[in-house]
Design a protein around this motif. Structure first.
Motif, short mmCIF file in Angstrom:
data_model
loop_
_atom_site.label_atom_id
_atom_site.label_comp_id
_atom_site.label_asym_id
_atom_site.label_seq_id
_atom_site.Cartn_x
_atom_site.Cartn_y
_atom_site.Cartn_z
N LEU A 152 1.14 -0.93 0.03
CA LEU A 152 -0.16 0.00 0.19
C LEU A 152 1.03 0.87 -0.07
N LYS A 153 0.21 2.51 -0.88
CA LYS A 153 1.52 3.53 -1.04
C LYS A 153 0.37 4.40 -0.95
N VAL A 154 1.02 5.36 -0.41
CA VAL A 154 0.32 6.59 -0.66
C VAL A 154 0.90 7.44 -1.87
N LEU A 187 -2.45 0.28 -4.21
CA LEU A 187 -2.06 -0.65 -3.86
C LEU A 187 -1.62 -1.24 -5.42
N GLU A 188 -0.18 -1.94 -4.72
CA GLU A 188 0.54 -2.96 -5.93
C GLU A 188 0.85 -4.66 -5.69
N GLY A 189 0.33 -4.73 -6.23
CA GLY A 189 1.06 -6.25 -6.10
C GLY A 189 2.65 -6.22 -6.35
N CYS A 195 15.58 -7.84 -10.39
CA CYS A 195 16.91 -6.91 -9.63
C CYS A 195 15.43 -5.92 -10.48
N GLU A 196 16.48 -4.86 -9.92
CA GLU A 196 15.88 -3.11 -10.16
C GLU A 196 16.95 -2.06 -10.71
N VAL A 197 16.41 -1.81 -12.69
CA VAL A 197 17.22 -1.09 -13.10
C VAL A 197 16.73 0.16 -13.69
P1 AMP Z 1 9.36 3.28 -4.74
O1 AMP Z 1 9.33 4.40 -3.65
O2 AMP Z 1 8.03 3.05 -5.02
O3 AMP Z 1 10.23 3.00 -6.24
O4 AMP Z 1 9.71 1.92 -3.62
C1 AMP Z 1 10.86 1.78 -2.97
C2 AMP Z 1 11.36 0.45 -3.38
O5 AMP Z 1 10.60 -0.27 -2.19
C3 AMP Z 1 11.70 -0.20 -4.62
O6 AMP Z 1 13.20 0.49 -5.22
C4 AMP Z 1 11.83 -1.67 -4.88
O7 AMP Z 1 12.80 -2.10 -4.00
C5 AMP Z 1 10.24 -1.79 -3.60
N1 AMP Z 1 8.64 -2.22 -4.09
C6 AMP Z 1 8.69 -0.68 -4.48
N2 AMP Z 1 7.79 -1.60 -4.45
C7 AMP Z 1 7.87 -2.77 -5.28
C8 AMP Z 1 6.75 -3.85 -5.03
N3 AMP Z 1 5.62 -3.91 -5.78
N4 AMP Z 1 7.18 -5.09 -5.11
C9 AMP Z 1 8.62 -5.48 -4.86
N5 AMP Z 1 9.40 -4.03 -4.53
C10 AMP Z 1 9.08 -3.30 -4.46
#
Ligand code: AMP
Length: 381
Positions: A152-154, A187-189, A195-197
């Motif tokens: 859950l993200k604001v 709300l995100e799955g 990895c992340e890029v």
């Molecule tokens: P964000 O601020 O949304 O970029 O989230 C910060 C970090 O949390 C991301 O760079 C990921 O490492 C992790 N993260 C965020 N959303 C997800 C997601 N839906 N699934 C898995 N990891 C996530």
């Protein structure tokens, strides 16, 4: 409209540029611009602002202070920003007086996670599964879209993992939603990340893009820890990331510097976030590219040709957080003993846990050696 004549491009050294926001990104912009001979005015309410310390003029006022915006608009030939939470209305107000990049419309989309996700989906970009939430009653249906675990993200003002909660059940989701004050959320799955890029790029008025090499980013507790460049992904995936980033910028009609962050899962890319500004994962460019992301921000802002974004050396970037000060402060002598490490500190006094105090870049012709030394130094600091 102001009486000021529109700026003739390119705007040349000697002119005054403005930046909204005075954190580390604003500081590095200010240093780049002043190094190129521009004057810089920073707007930031904080008297101890890292960028304010470096600026020709530090206007201490709120981002929506009409008098301050007017003063800035009159004094500057062009204005940019270092963070996405500046009110779009402030950018519109400033654009009455001078050149502003990025524009209010693009910032308004990406500063709100709900708008951003919806925009990405509408444009056909792959994202993690998500659902928008305005109230608690939608939670059950949202969980049906995302599955569990979910995040859950604001929608507004979240950063570095703040305003985010991992939830496994409807009850947990409800508790987290209330904890965030029942404000609009996404709300995100939860994605099983390979990895992340990320790709940092600049786009000019003519629609030409200069893309920096793809960075591979490792996060700890939602905060960037290490960036590795070149990213250890296939040529094909790196190419797709660059193509998607360019496409995002062009569909936003973007002018300026921006970053696109991606998740990699099952060999596929999903767009995570767009940042309408330089990006932490682009700090490696300060020492490893012909042009760094802050000079590129200046160039895009003043209408100069975009600089060469070529990588000169493999590099690993490590963030230095305030946590390092808990036991007496970092061992700078250990770090600075290495001739291939470049240290950047942001001039922040208070070292709170999680606060970004600086970073360092390790350059080595052998990418594995750069990463190994970066990790060793991070642990030794
Ligand atoms: P964000 O601020 O949304 O970029 O989230 C910060 C970090 O949390 C991301 O760079 C990921 O490492 C992790 N993260 C965020 N959303 C997800 C997601 N839906 N699934 C898995 N990891 C996530």
């Amino acid at each position: 409209m102001s009486n000021k004549p529109a700026a003739t491009l390119p705007i040349l050294p000697g002119a005054t540029l403005g930046i909204l926001g005075g954190g580390q990104l604003g500081r590095l912009f200010t240093l780049a611009a002043r190094g190129m001979g521009y004057k810089v005015m920073v707007l930031d309410p904080d008297a101890a602002s890292p960028a304010g310390q470096m600026a020709d003029v530090h206007l201490r006022a709120d981002y929506s202070d009409t008098a301050a915006l007017q003063q800035m608009g009159e004094a500057c030939v062009a204005i940019t920003t270092e963070f996405e939470n500046v009110p779009a209305a402030s950018l519109i107000e400033l654009a009455r007086h001078c050149r502003v990049s990025p524009g209010a419309a693009a910032v308004a989309i990406v500063q709100d996670r709900s708008h951003e996700k919806t925009w990405l989906k509408d444009q056909g970009f792959a994202t993690a599964p998500f659902a928008l939430l305005d109230n608690e009653t939608g939670l059950e249906a949202a969980l049906a879209v995302t599955g569990t675990p979910a995040l859950l993200k604001v929608s507004r003002f979240g950063y570095d993992g703040k305003g985010q909660a991992r939830v496994n059940t409807l009850e947990e989701a409800r508790a987290a939603f209330r904890e965030f004050g029942s404000q609009p959320c996404v709300l995100e799955g939860f994605v099983n990340l390979q990895c992340e890029v990320s790709v940092v790029l600049a786009r000019n008025d003519a629609g030409e893009c200069a893309l920096f090499p793809v960075a591979e980013n490792r996060h700890v507790n939602g905060i960037l820890d290490v960036s590795i460049v070149p990213a250890r992904v296939s040529e094909s995936l790196a190419g797709q990331a660059r193509t998607m980033a360019r496409e995002v910028a062009s569909q936003l009609g973007y002018v300026g510097i921006m970053a696109v962050e991606f998740f990699v899962a099952d060999g596929r890319l999903m767009v995570n976030e767009i940042a309408p500004r330089p990006h932490n994962s682009g700090h490696y460019t300060l020492d490893a590219c012909v042009t760094d992301q802050f000079e590129q921000q200046v160039r895009a802002l003043v209408g100069l040709p975009l600089g060469d974004s070529r990588l000169l050396s493999p590099v690993a970037m490590v963030n230095i957080l305030g946590d390092r000060w808990q036991n007496g402060g970092p061992h700078w002598d250990t770090l600075l003993a290495h001739p291939n490490i470049k240290l950047h500190l942001y001039g922040k006094e208070a070292a709170r846990p999680g606060r970004k105090m600086g970073h360092f870049n390790v350059l080595d012709a052998d990418p594995a050696a750069a990463l190994a030394l970066a990790e060793a130094m991070r642990d030794a600091l």
